[in-house]
Design a protein around this motif. Sequence first.
Motif, mmCIF file in Angstrom:
data_model
loop_
_atom_site.group_PDB
_atom_site.id
_atom_site.type_symbol
_atom_site.label_atom_id
_atom_site.label_comp_id
_atom_site.label_asym_id
_atom_site.label_seq_id
_atom_site.Cartn_x
_atom_site.Cartn_y
_atom_site.Cartn_z
ATOM 1 N N ALA A 102 9.207 38.308 28.403
ATOM 2 C CA ALA A 102 9.952 37.052 28.319
ATOM 3 C C ALA A 102 9.741 36.210 29.576
ATOM 4 C CB ALA A 102 11.436 37.332 28.111
ATOM 5 N N LEU A 103 9.717 36.858 30.730
ATOM 6 C CA LEU A 103 9.516 36.134 31.980
ATOM 7 C C LEU A 103 8.068 35.658 32.129
ATOM 8 C CD1 LEU A 103 11.668 38.393 34.322
ATOM 9 C CD2 LEU A 103 12.255 36.128 33.431
ATOM 10 N N GLU A 104 7.120 36.456 31.638
ATOM 11 C CA GLU A 104 5.715 36.019 31.649
ATOM 12 C C GLU A 104 5.543 34.770 30.794
ATOM 13 O OE1 GLU A 104 3.613 40.453 32.175
ATOM 14 O OE2 GLU A 104 3.743 39.494 30.207
ATOM 15 N N LEU A 105 6.167 34.754 29.625
ATOM 16 C CA LEU A 105 6.066 33.599 28.740
ATOM 17 C C LEU A 105 6.668 32.363 29.393
ATOM 18 C CD1 LEU A 105 7.014 35.396 25.419
ATOM 19 C CD2 LEU A 105 4.780 34.402 25.938
ATOM 20 N N LEU A 106 7.748 32.544 30.124
ATOM 21 C CA LEU A 106 8.345 31.430 30.871
ATOM 22 C C LEU A 106 7.361 30.910 31.907
ATOM 23 C CD1 LEU A 106 10.666 29.622 31.881
ATOM 24 C CD2 LEU A 106 11.483 31.589 33.207
ATOM 25 N N ASP A 107 6.753 31.814 32.678
ATOM 26 C CA ASP A 107 5.813 31.401 33.724
ATOM 27 C C ASP A 107 4.588 30.707 33.135
ATOM 28 O OD1 ASP A 107 7.447 32.419 35.702
ATOM 29 O OD2 ASP A 107 6.435 34.366 35.769
ATOM 30 N N GLU A 108 4.184 31.137 31.930
ATOM 31 C CA GLU A 108 3.025 30.539 31.263
ATOM 32 C C GLU A 108 3.356 29.197 30.612
ATOM 33 O OE1 GLU A 108 1.967 33.508 28.425
ATOM 34 O OE2 GLU A 108 1.512 35.017 29.957
ATOM 35 N N ARG A 109 4.640 28.831 30.592
ATOM 36 C CA ARG A 109 5.110 27.646 29.868
ATOM 37 C C ARG A 109 4.694 27.715 28.391
ATOM 38 N NH1 ARG A 109 7.750 27.787 33.791
ATOM 39 N NH2 ARG A 109 8.141 26.096 35.273
ATOM 40 N N VAL A 115 10.643 26.677 28.044
ATOM 41 C CA VAL A 115 10.609 25.551 28.986
ATOM 42 C C VAL A 115 9.263 24.838 28.920
ATOM 43 C CG1 VAL A 115 10.767 24.861 31.399
ATOM 44 C CG2 VAL A 115 12.242 26.691 30.538
ATOM 45 N N GLY A 116 9.291 23.529 28.734
ATOM 46 C CA GLY A 116 8.059 22.760 28.712
ATOM 47 C C GLY A 116 8.343 21.283 28.528
ATOM 48 N N GLU A 117 7.465 20.454 29.043
ATOM 49 C CA GLU A 117 7.659 18.998 28.971
ATOM 50 C C GLU A 117 7.739 18.488 27.539
ATOM 51 O OE1 GLU A 117 8.230 16.927 31.306
ATOM 52 O OE2 GLU A 117 7.559 17.854 33.192
ATOM 53 N N SER A 118 6.917 19.046 26.650
ATOM 54 C CA SER A 118 6.828 18.506 25.292
ATOM 55 C C SER A 118 7.747 19.198 24.294
ATOM 56 C CB SER A 118 5.379 18.617 24.795
ATOM 57 O OG SER A 118 4.984 19.980 24.716
ATOM 58 N N PHE A 119 8.456 20.229 24.724
ATOM 59 C CA PHE A 119 9.229 21.016 23.761
ATOM 60 C C PHE A 119 10.437 20.288 23.172
ATOM 61 C CE2 PHE A 119 7.819 25.196 26.008
ATOM 62 C CZ PHE A 119 6.515 24.929 25.630
ATOM 63 N N PRO A 120 11.174 19.473 23.955
ATOM 64 C CA PRO A 120 12.374 18.851 23.367
ATOM 65 C C PRO A 120 12.108 18.050 22.106
ATOM 66 C CG PRO A 120 12.470 18.693 25.745
ATOM 67 C CD PRO A 120 11.105 19.240 25.403
ATOM 68 N N ARG A 121 11.001 17.345 22.036
ATOM 69 C CA ARG A 121 10.701 16.576 20.825
ATOM 70 C C ARG A 121 10.533 17.513 19.630
ATOM 71 N NH1 ARG A 121 11.709 13.303 17.155
ATOM 72 N NH2 ARG A 121 9.950 12.451 15.980
ATOM 73 N N PHE A 122 9.880 18.646 19.834
ATOM 74 C CA PHE A 122 9.705 19.621 18.764
ATOM 75 C C PHE A 122 11.067 20.128 18.284
ATOM 76 C CE2 PHE A 122 9.299 23.923 17.204
ATOM 77 C CZ PHE A 122 8.170 23.884 16.403
ATOM 78 N N ARG A 187 19.814 22.307 27.193
ATOM 79 C CA ARG A 187 19.800 21.686 28.514
ATOM 80 C C ARG A 187 18.653 20.689 28.640
ATOM 81 N NH1 ARG A 187 20.987 27.199 32.075
ATOM 82 N NH2 ARG A 187 23.252 27.236 31.722
ATOM 83 N N GLN A 188 17.497 21.055 28.122
ATOM 84 C CA GLN A 188 16.360 20.130 28.210
ATOM 85 C C GLN A 188 16.548 18.923 27.298
ATOM 86 O OE1 GLN A 188 12.297 22.235 28.879
ATOM 87 N NE2 GLN A 188 13.632 23.741 27.884
ATOM 88 N N LEU A 189 17.155 19.141 26.134
ATOM 89 C CA LEU A 189 17.448 18.011 25.252
ATOM 90 C C LEU A 189 18.432 17.043 25.911
ATOM 91 C CD1 LEU A 189 17.689 19.855 21.825
ATOM 92 C CD2 LEU A 189 16.110 17.993 22.359
ATOM 93 N N THR A 192 17.739 17.811 31.330
ATOM 94 C CA THR A 192 17.442 18.666 32.478
ATOM 95 C C THR A 192 15.934 18.751 32.699
ATOM 96 O OG1 THR A 192 19.418 19.999 32.087
ATOM 97 C CG2 THR A 192 17.694 20.994 33.441
ATOM 98 N N GLY A 193 15.496 18.634 33.941
ATOM 99 C CA GLY A 193 14.078 18.694 34.257
ATOM 100 C C GLY A 193 13.499 20.083 34.076
ATOM 101 N N VAL A 194 12.167 20.135 33.992
ATOM 102 C CA VAL A 194 11.484 21.391 33.712
ATOM 103 C C VAL A 194 11.749 22.447 34.782
ATOM 104 C CG1 VAL A 194 9.203 22.461 33.553
ATOM 105 C CG2 VAL A 194 9.692 20.400 32.253
ATOM 106 N N ASP A 195 11.653 22.081 36.053
ATOM 107 C CA ASP A 195 11.839 23.069 37.113
ATOM 108 C C ASP A 195 13.251 23.629 37.110
ATOM 109 O OD1 ASP A 195 9.230 22.722 37.890
ATOM 110 O OD2 ASP A 195 9.693 21.369 39.555
ATOM 111 N N GLU A 196 14.234 22.762 36.965
ATOM 112 C CA GLU A 196 15.625 23.216 36.924
ATOM 113 C C GLU A 196 15.876 24.071 35.680
ATOM 114 O OE1 GLU A 196 20.189 21.402 36.783
ATOM 115 O OE2 GLU A 196 18.468 20.066 37.135
ATOM 116 N N ALA A 197 15.308 23.642 34.546
ATOM 117 C CA ALA A 197 15.478 24.411 33.309
ATOM 118 C C ALA A 197 14.837 25.789 33.431
ATOM 119 C CB ALA A 197 14.874 23.648 32.135
ATOM 120 N N ALA A 198 13.674 25.849 34.079
ATOM 121 C CA ALA A 198 12.984 27.128 34.237
ATOM 122 C C ALA A 198 13.798 28.085 35.099
ATOM 123 C CB ALA A 198 11.606 26.910 34.853
ATOM 124 N N ALA A 199 14.357 27.579 36.181
ATOM 125 C CA ALA A 199 15.175 28.429 37.044
ATOM 126 C C ALA A 199 16.403 28.928 36.297
ATOM 127 C CB ALA A 199 15.592 27.655 38.297
#
Length: 232
Positions: A102-109, A115-122, A187-189, A192-199
């Motif tokens: 799960a953490l690897e997938l987060l790091d890979e975006r 967490v990802g820039e384009s995910f909220p629209r999806f 949170r991203q919807l 919330t920014g990507v870095d903050e959401a990732a943390a």
Amino acid sequence: MERHTGPPRDEELGLRERKKRRTRQRIADEATLLILRRGFEQVTVAEVAAAAEVSTMTVFNHFARKEDLFLDRVPEAVETVTRAVADRRPDETPLAALRRRALELLDERHPFGAVGESFPRFWQVVLDSPALRSRAREALEELEGALAAALAGAAGEDPAAPGDDTRLTAALTTAAYRTAYATTARRQLAGTGVDEAAAGHRALVHRAFDALERAVPGPRPAEAGPGAPPAP
């Protein structure tokens, strides 16, 4: 030696199967573009077929229903959890391996990492469509079943008939990660920014798996072998 279960990786496939996989991906990609642009209910399967330059029959050869054109990663999700359990390190429990993945997938975006820039629209498209929300719930049930089978295999049980404790562990694990994922998505919807959401998501994943490690059933006294001390 690594143990592999689930669908084969691309390099393990023959030419014909690789072509089929590429066709499936092209159809899904075209469907996603159309649906993101116009919404799920406004796009027809015939339009997807035309965009992908295949027949409608070919679309349905690869996807059982229209919803799977947009939620096309369900087989990949199943493969991800089953491989995480089956290919775990010698010193890892299945839950530890799932946490690490799960953490690897987060790091890979990766989309499964939440967490990802384009995910909220999806996610908004899914939220706007009752049909997609229903299919997403079904997908979670499929994922829970696949995880139960993988955990059963890891415990020496019959994967086709996981025990009650194994099913409970799979259900709790699926629910815990779903809650962490949904919280991060909301949170991203909300902006919330990507870095903050990732943390925040990293912390949620750790809290979820810490809770799972405390909550999942362990061996009952009767299963510990002859002469085992009674439960406290």
